[in-house]
Design an enzyme around this catalytic site. Structure first.
Site, PDB file in Angstrom:
ATOM      1  N   CYS A   1     -53.516  30.137  46.942  1.00  0.00           N
ATOM      2  CA  CYS A   1     -52.834  31.070  46.020  1.00  0.00           C
ATOM      3  C   CYS A   1     -53.342  30.892  44.592  1.00  0.00           C
ATOM      4  CB  CYS A   1     -51.332  30.837  46.037  1.00  0.00           C
ATOM      5  SG  CYS A   1     -50.583  31.073  47.641  1.00  0.00           S
TER       6      CYS A   1
HETATM    7  C1  BEZ Z   1     -52.264  27.922  49.969  1.00  0.00           C
HETATM    8  O1  BEZ Z   1     -52.059  28.801  49.134  1.00  0.00           O
HETATM    9  O2  BEZ Z   1     -53.165  27.127  49.820  1.00  0.00           O
HETATM   10  C2  BEZ Z   1     -51.474  27.857  51.226  1.00  0.00           C
HETATM   11  C3  BEZ Z   1     -50.147  28.242  51.225  1.00  0.00           C
HETATM   12  C4  BEZ Z   1     -49.407  28.153  52.404  1.00  0.00           C
HETATM   13  C5  BEZ Z   1     -50.015  27.687  53.565  1.00  0.00           C
HETATM   14  C6  BEZ Z   1     -51.355  27.325  53.561  1.00  0.00           C
HETATM   15  C7  BEZ Z   1     -52.089  27.398  52.384  1.00  0.00           C
END
Ligand code: BEZ
Length: 208
Positions: A45
């Site tokens: 994100c």
């Molecule tokens: C991420 O943004 O890295 C992420 C968020 C939830 C699950 C897996 C990765």
């Protein structure tokens, strides 16, 4: 709620990192790139938020307002934005919806229980200036989106609207378009006086 291309994007009022917004009113005469995230302070994100900020001039050039959503509070968003700016060497200047109670995520069917019951998947909604949904796509939590594709598909939608054409596989701005089967040859003569290349009666390529 399952949303389909051509539906009016459900309107909502929500707190964001830039204050309260009401979607349709905030969008005004712009296109909107509305994209969801599982949570603040997560690695994928963080890169996506940063990429969107880095591309702010590219979105503005296309009359597109980015609108993020993450299932956390405004306070968390504000702290996370500092991290995004710092680690991605950019300035996040677009609003991020604070959807800690999943109200908007549920409205837009962003909760896919096999991925998570408490966090949104990576949804994309491209919304046109008439508030119509023009494209949806959904990525899992563990794969970041391709922002070149997001800009490409916005270019394609805007080109299709402007010129009454369809766009072929892997189309890029400047390459040939397709005269849709719904346009007769008679109509095409008016629309495309430059002429076209007829590979098959249903496959007419045109330079714009
Ligand atoms: C991420 O943004 O890295 C992420 C968020 C939830 C699950 C897996 C990765």
């Amino acid at each position: 709620m399952s949303l389909h291309i051509g539906d009016i994007a459900p309107d909502f009022e929500a707190e964001t990192s830039k204050g309260k917004i009401q979607l349709h009113n905030w969008a005004g005469n712009s296109w909107v790139f509305f994209f969801s995230h599982p949570a603040d302070f997560t690695p994928v994100c963080t890169t996506e938020m940063g990429r969107t900020a880095q591309l702010s001039a590219d979105f503005a050039k296309r009359n597109v307002k980015p609108l993020g959503l993450s299932t956390d509070t405004v306070e968390e968003h504000m702290k996370w934005i500092k991290d995004v700016n710092d680690t991605q060497h950019t300035t996040v200047d677009f609003p991020i919806v604070a959807d800690h109670d999943l109200r908007i995520a549920k409205l837009y069917d962003m909760i896919h229980p096999e991925e998570s019951t408490t966090e949104a998947v990576r949804s994309v909604f491209i919304i046109d200036p008439n508030n119509k949904l023009r494209l949806t796509m959904t990525y899992p939590m563990n794969v970041g989106r391709n922002f070149e594709e997001i800009l490409r598909v916005i270019d394609a939608l805007q080109t299709a609207d402007r010129n009454s054409v369809a766009l072929p596989a892997d189309w890029r701005p400047g390459s040939e378009a397709i005269i849709p089967p719904t346009v007769t040859d008679e109509q095409a003569k008016g629309l495309f006086p430059q002429g076209w290349d007829e590979l098959r009666p249903y496959l007419r390529m045109v330079k714009l």
